[in-house]
Scaffold this active site. Structure first.
Site, short mmCIF file in Angstrom:
data_model
loop_
_atom_site.label_atom_id
_atom_site.label_comp_id
_atom_site.label_asym_id
_atom_site.label_seq_id
_atom_site.Cartn_x
_atom_site.Cartn_y
_atom_site.Cartn_z
N ARG A 16 -4.18 2.99 6.30
CA ARG A 16 -4.52 2.73 7.71
C ARG A 16 -3.44 3.29 8.61
O ARG A 16 -2.43 3.81 8.12
CB ARG A 16 -4.76 1.23 7.96
CG ARG A 16 -3.64 0.34 7.49
CD ARG A 16 -4.07 -1.14 7.48
NE ARG A 16 -3.17 -1.94 6.71
CZ ARG A 16 -2.02 -2.44 7.14
NH1 ARG A 16 -1.65 -2.24 8.39
NH2 ARG A 16 -1.24 -3.13 6.36
N TYR A 153 14.68 -3.77 11.20
CA TYR A 153 13.75 -2.62 11.15
C TYR A 153 14.46 -1.36 11.64
O TYR A 153 14.38 -0.30 11.00
CB TYR A 153 12.54 -2.96 12.02
CG TYR A 153 11.54 -1.84 12.22
CD1 TYR A 153 10.57 -1.58 11.26
CD2 TYR A 153 11.55 -1.08 13.38
CE1 TYR A 153 9.64 -0.55 11.46
CE2 TYR A 153 10.63 -0.07 13.59
CZ TYR A 153 9.67 0.19 12.62
OH TYR A 153 8.76 1.20 12.82
N1 LIG Z 1 3.09 1.72 15.24
C1 LIG Z 1 4.12 2.12 15.95
O1 LIG Z 1 4.19 1.93 17.19
C2 LIG Z 1 5.25 2.88 15.28
C3 LIG Z 1 6.29 3.37 16.08
C4 LIG Z 1 7.32 4.09 15.49
C5 LIG Z 1 7.30 4.32 14.13
N2 LIG Z 1 6.28 3.84 13.37
C6 LIG Z 1 6.30 4.12 11.93
O2 LIG Z 1 5.12 4.82 11.58
C7 LIG Z 1 4.78 4.54 10.22
C8 LIG Z 1 3.34 4.08 10.14
O3 LIG Z 1 3.21 2.90 10.91
P1 LIG Z 1 1.78 2.30 11.30
O4 LIG Z 1 1.95 1.74 12.65
O5 LIG Z 1 0.71 3.30 11.04
O6 LIG Z 1 1.69 1.07 10.26
P2 LIG Z 1 0.43 0.23 9.74
O7 LIG Z 1 -0.78 0.52 10.52
O8 LIG Z 1 0.92 -1.16 9.61
O9 LIG Z 1 0.20 0.85 8.26
C9 LIG Z 1 1.22 0.72 7.31
C10 LIG Z 1 0.74 1.32 6.00
O10 LIG Z 1 1.79 1.15 5.04
C11 LIG Z 1 1.32 0.32 3.95
N3 LIG Z 1 2.42 -0.53 3.52
C12 LIG Z 1 3.14 -1.41 4.27
N4 LIG Z 1 4.03 -2.03 3.51
C13 LIG Z 1 3.91 -1.52 2.25
C14 LIG Z 1 4.56 -1.78 1.02
N5 LIG Z 1 5.51 -2.71 0.91
N6 LIG Z 1 4.18 -1.08 -0.07
C15 LIG Z 1 3.19 -0.15 0.01
N7 LIG Z 1 2.53 0.14 1.15
C16 LIG Z 1 2.88 -0.56 2.26
C17 LIG Z 1 0.15 -0.47 4.54
O11 LIG Z 1 -0.77 -0.91 3.56
P3 LIG Z 1 -0.65 -2.39 2.89
O12 LIG Z 1 -0.27 -3.36 3.96
O13 LIG Z 1 -1.98 -2.62 2.27
O14 LIG Z 1 0.41 -2.27 1.84
C18 LIG Z 1 -0.48 0.62 5.42
O15 LIG Z 1 -1.21 1.52 4.63
C19 LIG Z 1 5.79 3.48 9.76
O16 LIG Z 1 6.84 4.13 9.07
C20 LIG Z 1 6.30 2.90 11.04
O17 LIG Z 1 7.60 2.34 10.90
C21 LIG Z 1 5.26 3.11 13.90
#
Ligand SMILES: NC(=O)c1ccc[n+]([C@@H]2O[C@H](COP(=O)([O-])OP(=O)(O)OC[C@H]3O[C@@H](n4cnc5c(N)ncnc54)[C@H](OP(=O)(O)O)[C@@H]3O)[C@@H](O)[C@H]2O)c1
Length: 245
Positions: A16, A153
């Site tokens: 996702r 984080y």
């Molecule tokens: N959203 C923001 O505003 C933002 C801003 C800056 C940077 N980021 C970075 O962008 C990246 C993607 O973020 P996102 O917002 O798309 O996150 P998200 O929607 O919460 O998706 C996270 C993904 O990682 C998986 N995941 C989480 N913990 C895990 C674990 N322990 N082992 C295996 N898989 C795991 C989740 O699946 P499961 O939960 O099923 O494991 C999911 O597929 C991350 O590195 C985040 O730090 C996000």
């Protein structure tokens, strides 16, 4: 398979959010993509059915000791690894003083130790293949600016950026590039904990006046991954609409 033309990617957390968008794009460009997450969902079920030869998913935790076995299983299935995108991460927002130690451990394991171990397994494979490769670490603006409630984080993401720079120096001679992509805020499950008031504040302080779209980030990942990015390594590329400028 012709190893020089091999296009095999591993994307952590591809079920996702940003990971899913990156997986969809890589599949549409003809890559073979292996991804994992702790939970399965409708997207994974659908891609397993529609792309049985091109898409591989495994239920796996970044904090587990199974990351190198996962990479071995990808090599058996797809013949090697050319690209790793360290995308999966967790955020537990809250003031540091009241953060439970288990939450600290979880964030450090999933966001920093897991990606480092996954990178080690992939780089060992890439070095044996002798055709180079690329590692893209998904960082965060928290690595370069302070935000209340995200100290641990942010520490994991700053750690990932330091890892990027030093590793790029080591593995450049193997023609393996290592870069960080540093997104600003975008809507996803991870950012759902941001209150509406804070969301509005972030947008107000962003010169381009909005959150990022998933495709804003994915386009830069694609650029780094294309021939246009082949002389870029050791860099952290910020995509935040000017929030941190
Ligand atoms: N959203 C923001 O505003 C933002 C801003 C800056 C940077 N980021 C970075 O962008 C990246 C993607 O973020 P996102 O917002 O798309 O996150 P998200 O929607 O919460 O998706 C996270 C993904 O990682 C998986 N995941 C989480 N913990 C895990 C674990 N322990 N082992 C295996 N898989 C795991 C989740 O699946 P499961 O939960 O099923 O494991 C999911 O597929 C991350 O590195 C985040 O730090 C996000």
């Amino acid at each position: 398979m012709n190893i020089i033309k091999m296009r095999v990617a591993i994307v952590s957390g591809g079920s996702r959010g940003l990971g899913r968008t990156i997986v969809e794009n890589l599949i549409s460009e003809g890559w073979k993509v292996a991804t994992f997450s702790r939970n399965k969902n409708e997207f994974i079920d659908r891609y397993q059915k529609v792309y049985p030869e091109q898409f591989y998913w495994c239920g796996l935790d970044l904090a587990s000791g199974q990351l190198s076995s996962f990479v071995e299983s990808v090599v058996v299935r797809f013949g090697g690894v050319r690209l790793l995108i360290n995308n999966g991460a967790v955020l537990h927002q809250g003031l540091f003083l009241s953060t439970p130690v288990e939450k600290i451990d979880e964030m450090v394991c999933a966001n920093l130790l897991g990606p480092i171990k996954l990178t080690l397994a992939c780089i060992r494979t890439m070095a044996q293949q002798k055709v180079g490769g690329s590692i893209i670490n998904i960082s965060s603006v928290g690595a370069i600016r302070g935000y209340r409630g995200t100290a641990v984080y942010s520490a994991t993401k700053a750690g990932l950026d330091g890892f990027t720079r030093s590793l790029a120096r080591e593995v450049g001679p193997l023609n393996i590039r290592v870069n960080s992509v540093v997104p600003g805020m975008f809507d996803s499950d991870l950012s759902a904990c941001v209150t509406d008031i804070n969301r509005d504040k972030i947008i107000k302080h962003t010169p381009l006046g909005r959150y990022a779209e998933l495709t804003d980030i994915q386009h830069v990942v694609s650029f780094l991954n294309s021939p246009l990015g082949e002389f870029i390594t050791g860099q952290s590329i910020v995509i935040d609409g000017g929030l941190t400028c």
